[in-house]
Design an enzyme around this catalytic site. Structure first.
Site, PDB file in Angstrom:
ATOM      1  N   HIS A   1      -3.524  -5.363   1.827  1.00 18.21           N
ATOM      2  CA  HIS A   1      -2.773  -5.597   3.071  1.00 18.21           C
ATOM      3  C   HIS A   1      -2.774  -7.063   3.494  1.00 18.21           C
ATOM      4  CE1 HIS A   1      -2.057  -1.399   4.197  1.00 18.21           C
ATOM      5  NE2 HIS A   1      -3.237  -1.147   3.644  1.00 18.21           N
TER       6      HIS A   1
ATOM      7  N   GLU B   1      -0.838  -8.481   5.537  1.00 16.03           N
ATOM      8  CA  GLU B   1      -0.454  -8.603   6.956  1.00 16.03           C
ATOM      9  C   GLU B   1      -1.642  -8.473   7.907  1.00 16.03           C
ATOM     10  OE1 GLU B   1      -0.191  -6.000   5.149  1.00 16.03           O
ATOM     11  OE2 GLU B   1      -0.585  -4.211   6.341  1.00 16.03           O
TER      12      GLU B   1
ATOM     13  N   CYS C   1       0.842  -1.204   0.000  1.00 12.02           N
ATOM     14  CA  CYS C   1       0.000   0.000   0.000  1.00 12.02           C
ATOM     15  C   CYS C   1       0.878   1.255   0.000  1.00 12.02           C
ATOM     16  CB  CYS C   1      -0.972  -0.055   1.188  1.00 12.02           C
ATOM     17  SG  CYS C   1      -2.291   1.151   1.067  1.00 12.02           S
TER      18      CYS C   1
END
Lengths: 206, 322
Positions: free
Chosen positions: A185, A187, A88
């Protein structure tokens, strides 16, 4: 741990902790040895075998990394072949050029490595942030939980850039050499397949 | 993976749609809490005009918070403090690329609805404004936009999370330029977290249930929080931060970032101070860098501030028992 790889998460601003966890799990699942640390300074970055630039605010991460010389060091390391994963905001910082959907052309510090042009906040503001199942077939991941938070998209790519994934005709993941960028994302999810793919690109130096 | 403790799942604020051939979902806890995770190690600055918002963005603010008046002016003005003018919020949204937040009154469901329709990135249900309903905070699960709420202790924080808050800011005493109350409250939260973690580690479920009753929250959120040893959402410090050293000190106490209210734009050196507070928040672990940041400001230009002992209006107490 001296024989293992040394992976850093750029810890200027953003969601560092989640990337540390996901990367540690990836190393373990791949049966590799290595350490994952927060890095802030050029000295810490120079010791790395791989780097993740996490999500956050790209203007903040870029400006503050420029101030203390980290940006210059990252650029040197990429040139010498170190794999980097930009998520991002991290992908925006790796790019050549960025413009904002509402505000227009941006003059922010960028690494000018990924030969792509970014549209920031391409899907709208936070209320428009969304989750959707995407596929990253190029790396053998057919289903992946895409988490898009005020996400950018890639609106132009150079000839050396490989498209890894698209969402409704918008490019959302790319690879150029050893550098990967995603608009979403990984994560924040429980799926570490992208982190595993990134870690598998990292070779121990020496 | 981020903690989702207290998530109610498929609530009214969760919207399922299609974009092209892709099924999409908006307003989930992953998206709301994930947004707050992107702000970590950053500074959110209170602003009242487009000019201030641009100064904040250039200084490295991670987001701006739009108010009608800065908290210290709210304190001086008295009367009823309400949400900011939509026209000004909109102008700021169109002028900066960083996220824009705005405050609504505690319990004022429709001020919050208006802010959601205005497309602010996060809504702050804030004690700085005059509460509309001190007994019932907004049921934030009904919204697609994320909320941040203030808390002075662990019970308040967990009650707000169970109502749907995606982020917590430990309250100080707003508009005083005095960091003392913020320090007390973050330490309170830390002490209580250590306490429930030790009960959890000892495997004493009975004691953990009595904690849940005492805090007026569910057992499951206490258990998950105790196992984490931290709040299950991002936690910033707020209230009275005026200098780089104030910000760095709160970071050492375990905050994920800071909100700065009157401290910047009530000072005479706002631009330098905004930059300096960002530097000190980023590099708080390095005393030399914090010193350099502190050197960028002039103490004679700090806001005068107030002693928090003899205040007529204690904003922090608003809505705290609910």
């Amino acid at each position: 741990m001296s024989g293992g790889i040394n992976v850093g998460i750029l810890a200027v601003q953003g969601d560092v902790e989640e990337n540390i966890l996901a990367t540690k799990m990836a190393i373990e699942e791949l049966g590799m040895e290595g350490i994952v640390t927060e890095v802030k300074t050029p000295e810490q970055i120079s010791d790395l075998d791989g780097l993740i630039i996490p999500g956050g605010e790209s203007t903040v991460i870029g400006t503050l990394s420029l101030v203390n010389g980290s940006l210059k060091k990252i650029k040197e390391k990429i040139a010498s072949g170190m794999p980097v994963f930009g998520i991002c905001a991290g992908m925006i910082i790796l790019s050549k050029k960025a413009k904002d959907r509402v505000v227009g052309e941006m003059d922010q510090p960028l690494l000018d490595f990924l030969d792509i042009k970014i549209e920031r906040n391409a899907f709208g503001r936070q209320k428009d942030s969304f989750e959707s199942e995407i596929s990253i077939d190029k790396i053998g991941v057919s289903k992946f939980p895409g988490v898009f938070i005020r996400a950018p998209s890639i609106i132009e790519i150079g000839k050396d850039v490989e498209i890894l994934s698209k969402f409704n005709e918008k490019i959302i993941a790319v690879k150029q050499g050893n550098v990967i960028g995603t608009a979403f994302h990984p994560e924040l999810t429980g799926d570490i397949s992208l982190h595993k793919y990134f870690v598998s690109l990292i070779k121990k130096k020496n | 993976m981020i903690p989702l403790a207290g998530d109610l799942g498929n609530t009214k604020g969760v919207v399922k749609e299609k974009i092209g051939s892709f099924g999409t979902t908006r307003g989930t806890s992953t998206l709301k809490r994930g947004f707050a995770h992107m702000l970590k190690n950053g500074v959110v600055m209170d602003v009242t005009t487009v000019e201030q918002a641009k100064i904040a963005e250039d200084a490295g603010a991670v987001a701006v918070m739009v108010l009608d008046k800065l908290p210290s002016d709210v304190r001086k003005a008295g009367g009823v403090a309400r949400t900011a003018s939509i026209r000004i919020i909109q102008e700021i949204i169109d002028s900066v690329t960083i996220p824009v937040m705005a405050k609504c009154r505690i319990g004022h469901v429709y001020e919050a609805m208006v802010l959601q329709e205005t497309n602010v990135d996060m809504i702050d249900e804030s004690e700085v404004l005059t509460p509309a309903d001190e007994n019932h905070h907004i049921w934030k699960w009904d919204f697609t936009s994320p909320f941040v709420n203030g808390a002075r202790n662990l019970g308040e924080a967990l009650r707000r999370i169970e109502e749907g808050a995606a982020m917590i800011r430990t309250k100080g005493e707003p508009g005083t330029g005095n960091v003392a109350e913020a320090v007390i409250h973050i330490k309170n939260v830390n002490t209580e977290l250590r306490r429930i973690k030790s009960i959890y580690d000892a495997g004493d479920e009975q004691d953990l249930i009595s904690v849940a009753r005492e805090l007026k929250v569910s057992y499951s959120i206490v258990e998950e929080t105790a196992s984490l040893g931290r709040l299950p959402v991002v936690n910033f410090a707020a209230g009275g931060i005026s200098t780089p050293a104030d910000a760095a000190y709160l970071m050492t106490l375990g905050c994920d970032g800071v909100f700065v209210g009157s401290g910047i734009f009530k000072a005479d050196d706002a631009k330098e101070r905004a930059q300096a507070i960002v530097l000190a928040t980023t590099f708080w672990e390095d005393p030399d860098k914090v010193k350099e940041a502190q050197k960028m400001i002039d103490e004679r230009q700090s806001m005068l501030g107030l002693d928090t002992k003899n205040l007529e209006l204690r904003m922090q107490e608003r809505g705290s028992t609910a």
